[in-house]
Design a protein around this motif. Structure first.
Motif, mmCIF file in Angstrom:
data_model
loop_
_atom_site.group_PDB
_atom_site.id
_atom_site.type_symbol
_atom_site.label_atom_id
_atom_site.label_comp_id
_atom_site.label_asym_id
_atom_site.label_seq_id
_atom_site.Cartn_x
_atom_site.Cartn_y
_atom_site.Cartn_z
ATOM 1 N N GLU A 295 13.464 35.579 14.115
ATOM 2 C CA GLU A 295 13.579 34.426 15.806
ATOM 3 C C GLU A 295 14.661 34.129 15.855
ATOM 4 O OE1 GLU A 295 10.653 31.108 15.214
ATOM 5 O OE2 GLU A 295 9.423 32.021 14.630
ATOM 6 N N ARG A 296 15.570 34.522 14.371
ATOM 7 C CA ARG A 296 17.076 33.478 14.457
ATOM 8 C C ARG A 296 17.952 34.759 13.754
ATOM 9 N NH1 ARG A 296 17.663 31.717 9.596
ATOM 10 N NH2 ARG A 296 16.815 30.940 8.521
ATOM 11 N N ALA A 297 19.442 34.560 14.417
ATOM 12 C CA ALA A 297 20.098 35.700 13.192
ATOM 13 C C ALA A 297 20.141 35.180 11.893
ATOM 14 C CB ALA A 297 21.480 35.615 14.493
ATOM 15 N N MET A 298 20.294 36.133 11.078
ATOM 16 C CA MET A 298 20.444 36.193 9.921
ATOM 17 C C MET A 298 21.725 35.244 9.332
ATOM 18 S SD MET A 298 18.233 39.300 7.308
ATOM 19 C CE MET A 298 18.584 39.697 7.761
ATOM 20 N N THR A 299 21.271 34.298 8.270
ATOM 21 C CA THR A 299 23.045 33.873 7.616
ATOM 22 C C THR A 299 23.333 34.769 6.812
ATOM 23 O OG1 THR A 299 21.902 33.593 5.609
ATOM 24 C CG2 THR A 299 22.049 31.470 7.818
ATOM 25 N N ARG B 223 21.126 38.027 4.663
ATOM 26 C CA ARG B 223 21.898 39.470 4.581
ATOM 27 C C ARG B 223 22.400 40.059 3.714
ATOM 28 N NH1 ARG B 223 24.687 38.551 9.141
ATOM 29 N NH2 ARG B 223 26.827 38.061 8.341
ATOM 30 N N ARG C 114 23.382 42.768 17.925
ATOM 31 C CA ARG C 114 22.654 42.910 18.002
ATOM 32 C C ARG C 114 21.499 42.246 17.495
ATOM 33 N NH1 ARG C 114 21.087 47.464 12.172
ATOM 34 N NH2 ARG C 114 19.597 47.235 14.088
ATOM 35 N N LYS C 115 20.333 42.977 18.122
ATOM 36 C CA LYS C 115 19.037 41.423 18.008
ATOM 37 C C LYS C 115 18.240 40.606 16.986
ATOM 38 C CE LYS C 115 17.157 42.950 21.979
ATOM 39 N NZ LYS C 115 15.893 43.578 23.213
ATOM 40 N N PRO C 116 18.928 40.024 16.652
ATOM 41 C CA PRO C 116 17.843 39.396 15.102
ATOM 42 C C PRO C 116 17.160 39.837 14.757
ATOM 43 C CG PRO C 116 17.739 37.899 17.003
ATOM 44 C CD PRO C 116 18.300 38.990 17.618
ATOM 45 N N LEU C 117 16.503 40.188 13.829
ATOM 46 C CA LEU C 117 15.230 41.048 12.862
ATOM 47 C C LEU C 117 13.898 39.736 13.016
ATOM 48 C CD1 LEU C 117 16.246 42.306 9.573
ATOM 49 C CD2 LEU C 117 15.590 43.845 11.951
#
Length: 120
Positions: A27-31, A35, A22-25
């Protein structure tokens, strides 16, 4: 040159492969910790919508304590049972309390006459 209808072949010159998942919510993916924190916040907010705070009179508190003793359950379960019993015992009358009754004249206008045509 790549065929515009070909969606399966990778373009070697200018193509950039999309990242899997999935695309991150943001600018970057959550750790993992972010989450989990978000998950807990969403769960807490959903539970707060379902909870109710009530002040009871002394007599109501004594009745609740008796129900807890009789049934051998928690306060929450005793309140749930008492509300369900009260609702079931009032089924016939509560419908009348919450439904708006039309005056007799307007009820007749909406019904069809014996010939199948509405009355004028």
């Amino acid at each position: 040159m790549k065929d515009p209808c070909d969606h399966y072949t990778f373009d070697l010159i200018g193509g950039v492969r999309k990242k899997p998942g999935r695309k991150p919510l943001g600018e970057r993916a959550m750790t993992v910790a972010e989450r989990k924190r978000r998950s807990r916040e969403l769960r807490r907010s959903r539970l707060q919508e379902l909870s109710v705070t009530v002040e009871l009179s002394r007599d109501a508190q004594k009745s609740l304590d008796k129900m807890i003793e009789w049934w051998g359950v928690s306060k929450k379960e005793a309140i749930n049972r008492a509300l369900m019993i009260a609702c079931q015992s009032q089924t016939g009358r509560t419908a009348q309390l919450f439904e708006f009754e039309l005056p007799p004249e307007s009820r007749r206008r909406g019904k069809k006459a014996a010939g199948g045509k509405p009355e004028a």
